[in-house]
Design a protein around this motif. Structure first.
Motif, PDB file in Angstrom:
ATOM      1  N   UNK A  47      35.752 -13.846 -16.133  1.00 49.08           N
ATOM      2  CA  UNK A  47      35.496 -14.339 -15.115  1.00 49.08           C
ATOM      3  C   UNK A  47      34.948 -13.328 -13.909  1.00 49.08           C
ATOM      4  N   UNK A  48      33.988 -13.304 -13.111  1.00 50.85           N
ATOM      5  CA  UNK A  48      34.142 -12.514 -11.887  1.00 50.85           C
ATOM      6  C   UNK A  48      35.325 -12.573 -11.038  1.00 50.85           C
ATOM      7  N   UNK A  49      35.743 -11.422 -10.583  1.00 51.70           N
ATOM      8  CA  UNK A  49      36.782 -11.531  -9.867  1.00 51.70           C
ATOM      9  C   UNK A  49      36.440 -11.670  -8.275  1.00 51.70           C
ATOM     10  N   UNK A  50      35.311 -11.455  -8.228  1.00 54.16           N
ATOM     11  CA  UNK A  50      34.926 -11.756  -6.545  1.00 54.16           C
ATOM     12  C   UNK A  50      34.174 -12.992  -6.408  1.00 54.16           C
ATOM     13  N   UNK A  51      34.207 -13.892  -7.316  1.00 52.18           N
ATOM     14  CA  UNK A  51      33.358 -15.394  -7.134  1.00 52.18           C
ATOM     15  C   UNK A  51      33.997 -16.054  -6.031  1.00 52.18           C
ATOM     16  N   UNK A  52      33.103 -16.998  -5.662  1.00 49.98           N
ATOM     17  CA  UNK A  52      33.357 -17.810  -4.419  1.00 49.98           C
ATOM     18  C   UNK A  52      34.575 -18.738  -4.584  1.00 49.98           C
ATOM     19  N   UNK A  53      35.106 -18.993  -3.424  1.00 50.90           N
ATOM     20  CA  UNK A  53      36.296 -19.889  -3.206  1.00 50.90           C
ATOM     21  C   UNK A  53      35.686 -21.343  -3.694  1.00 50.90           C
ATOM     22  N   UNK A  54      34.705 -21.680  -3.486  1.00 53.04           N
ATOM     23  CA  UNK A  54      34.042 -22.947  -4.000  1.00 53.04           C
ATOM     24  C   UNK A  54      34.197 -23.096  -5.443  1.00 53.04           C
ATOM     25  N   UNK A  55      33.648 -22.179  -6.042  1.00 52.43           N
ATOM     26  CA  UNK A  55      33.651 -22.030  -7.669  1.00 52.43           C
ATOM     27  C   UNK A  55      35.066 -22.291  -8.158  1.00 52.43           C
ATOM     28  N   UNK A  70      23.111  -7.983 -12.611  1.00 52.99           N
ATOM     29  CA  UNK A  70      23.076  -8.071 -14.134  1.00 52.99           C
ATOM     30  C   UNK A  70      23.918  -6.985 -14.629  1.00 52.99           C
ATOM     31  N   UNK A  71      23.930  -5.650 -13.878  1.00 47.42           N
ATOM     32  CA  UNK A  71      25.173  -4.896 -14.527  1.00 47.42           C
ATOM     33  C   UNK A  71      26.564  -5.454 -14.474  1.00 47.42           C
ATOM     34  N   UNK A  72      26.886  -5.941 -13.327  1.00 51.52           N
ATOM     35  CA  UNK A  72      28.201  -6.427 -13.160  1.00 51.52           C
ATOM     36  C   UNK A  72      28.334  -7.507 -14.233  1.00 51.52           C
ATOM     37  N   UNK A  73      27.500  -8.299 -14.578  1.00 55.26           N
ATOM     38  CA  UNK A  73      27.661  -9.395 -15.565  1.00 55.26           C
ATOM     39  C   UNK A  73      27.850  -8.678 -16.866  1.00 55.26           C
ATOM     40  N   UNK A  74      27.102  -7.902 -17.128  1.00 52.12           N
ATOM     41  CA  UNK A  74      27.249  -7.159 -18.495  1.00 52.12           C
ATOM     42  C   UNK A  74      28.566  -6.453 -18.639  1.00 52.12           C
ATOM     43  N   UNK A  75      29.136  -6.095 -17.357  1.00 52.03           N
ATOM     44  CA  UNK A  75      30.477  -5.248 -17.627  1.00 52.03           C
ATOM     45  C   UNK A  75      31.603  -6.123 -17.711  1.00 52.03           C
ATOM     46  N   UNK A  76      31.496  -7.490 -17.433  1.00 52.68           N
ATOM     47  CA  UNK A  76      32.371  -8.695 -17.425  1.00 52.68           C
ATOM     48  C   UNK A  76      32.643  -8.582 -18.873  1.00 52.68           C
ATOM     49  N   UNK A  85      22.859 -18.704 -15.227  1.00 54.36           N
ATOM     50  CA  UNK A  85      23.388 -18.806 -13.699  1.00 54.36           C
ATOM     51  C   UNK A  85      25.050 -18.925 -13.529  1.00 54.36           C
ATOM     52  N   UNK A  86      25.357 -19.726 -14.586  1.00 57.42           N
ATOM     53  CA  UNK A  86      26.939 -20.036 -14.645  1.00 57.42           C
ATOM     54  C   UNK A  86      27.654 -18.932 -14.753  1.00 57.42           C
ATOM     55  N   UNK A  87      27.197 -18.053 -15.552  1.00 57.94           N
ATOM     56  CA  UNK A  87      27.951 -16.669 -15.722  1.00 57.94           C
ATOM     57  C   UNK A  87      27.676 -15.559 -14.635  1.00 57.94           C
ATOM     58  N   UNK A  88      26.289 -15.361 -14.460  1.00 56.12           N
ATOM     59  CA  UNK A  88      26.170 -14.279 -13.640  1.00 56.12           C
ATOM     60  C   UNK A  88      26.352 -14.446 -12.007  1.00 56.12           C
ATOM     61  N   UNK A  89      25.837 -15.670 -11.701  1.00 55.30           N
ATOM     62  CA  UNK A  89      25.700 -16.046 -10.425  1.00 55.30           C
ATOM     63  C   UNK A  89      26.970 -16.541  -9.842  1.00 55.30           C
ATOM     64  N   UNK A  90      27.394 -17.782 -10.523  1.00 57.76           N
ATOM     65  CA  UNK A  90      28.613 -18.369 -10.258  1.00 57.76           C
ATOM     66  C   UNK A  90      29.907 -17.595 -10.656  1.00 57.76           C
ATOM     67  N   UNK A 116      22.840 -10.491 -21.331  1.00 57.28           N
ATOM     68  CA  UNK A 116      23.943 -10.363 -20.357  1.00 57.28           C
ATOM     69  C   UNK A 116      25.188 -10.029 -20.949  1.00 57.28           C
ATOM     70  N   UNK A 117      25.451 -10.104 -22.319  1.00 61.30           N
ATOM     71  CA  UNK A 117      26.564  -9.779 -23.082  1.00 61.30           C
ATOM     72  C   UNK A 117      26.121  -8.760 -24.324  1.00 61.30           C
TER      73      UNK A 117
END
Length: 234
Positions: free
Chosen positions: A14-22, A4-10, A148-153, A185-186
């Motif tokens: 987009x997350x820099x470390x998201x999966x290759x699949x995404x 959650x903290x990482x999601x709020x800071x973004x 889930x799309x934002x914070x998880x993926x 989350x924002x």
């Protein structure tokens, strides 16, 4: 489980470390001028600008690569990818005549007008990213799904709006930001649009003047979300 903290800071990025699949799902080529990265070449500026441009020798490689794409199963598909004004009947007819002339001139094999594509090519990006949720939950206003799309993926608010728009809806990033803001989350902006109660699919987070935060969890709503786990202190 969400960071959650990482999601709020973004703050919507987009997350820099998201999966290759995404990354693969988000960046997968899609049929249609400007809908994604171009099917042929590196930039749409390299595409023919006028129907007559197709009949020049320089355009033969473009047509060959375009027709060989699994996304292009008909002349109509080729037109949709080549020009941003494919819905104009007159322009559409001009491009169709040009493509048919190319087939005659260069002997290129014409795409089959079967309308059938590989199922993986036709799958909605939203469907792939939300396949754990019931269809009736997958809406831009559902905080569980959007969170889930934002914070998880790791999707950005713009990317979430885009995947929700794949099926013809016109979803704006501001709508996604509002949903994520309500979920906590924002951060709310300075225009006074902060809300005293943030709801995450039936889970309410209420902020009090004292600074304490009370959390009420709707167990039924949480049970429907496969991405949430609840840890209890002994």
């Amino acid at each position: 489980m969400y960071d959650i903290e990482n999601a709020r800071q973004r703050d919507g990025d987009a997350a820099e470390d998201r999966s290759d699949r995404v990354d693969e799902i988000i960046n997968r080529p899609r049929l249609g001028y400007g809908e994604s990265d171009p099917i042929v070449g590196d930039d749409y500026s390299q595409y023919p600008e006028q129907p007559d441009d197709l009949t020049t020798p320089d355009a033969r490689q473009f047509v060959t690569e375009l027709f060989s794409s699994p996304l292009v199963t008909s002349i109509d598909d080729a037109i949709e990818e080549t020009t941003p004004v494919a819905n104009n009947r007159i322009i559409h007819r001009e491009w169709r005549e040009a493509f048919l002339k190319v087939v005659e001139l260069f002997g290129d094999e014409r795409p089959e007008d079967s309308g059938e594509r590989d199922q993986n090519d036709d799958d909605s990006r939203l469907t792939e990213l939300t396949d754990d949720y019931p269809d009736d939950m997958v809406t831009p206003s559902n905080a569980l799904v959007v969170s889930n799309l934002y914070a998880e993926h790791g999707l950005s608010t713009e990317e979430i709006a885009e995947v929700f728009s794949d099926d013809g809806r016109n979803v704006k990033p501001d709508e996604i930001r509002a949903t994520l803001r309500n979920a906590g989350l924002i951060q709310a902006n300075e225009s006074g649009d902060a809300e005293s109660s943030h709801k995450l699919g039936g889970t309410s987070i209420s902020a009090h003047d004292s600074g304490n935060t009370g959390v009420n969890i709707n167990s039924e709503a949480v049970a429907r979300d496969p991405s949430i786990s609840v840890e209890r202190d002994e």
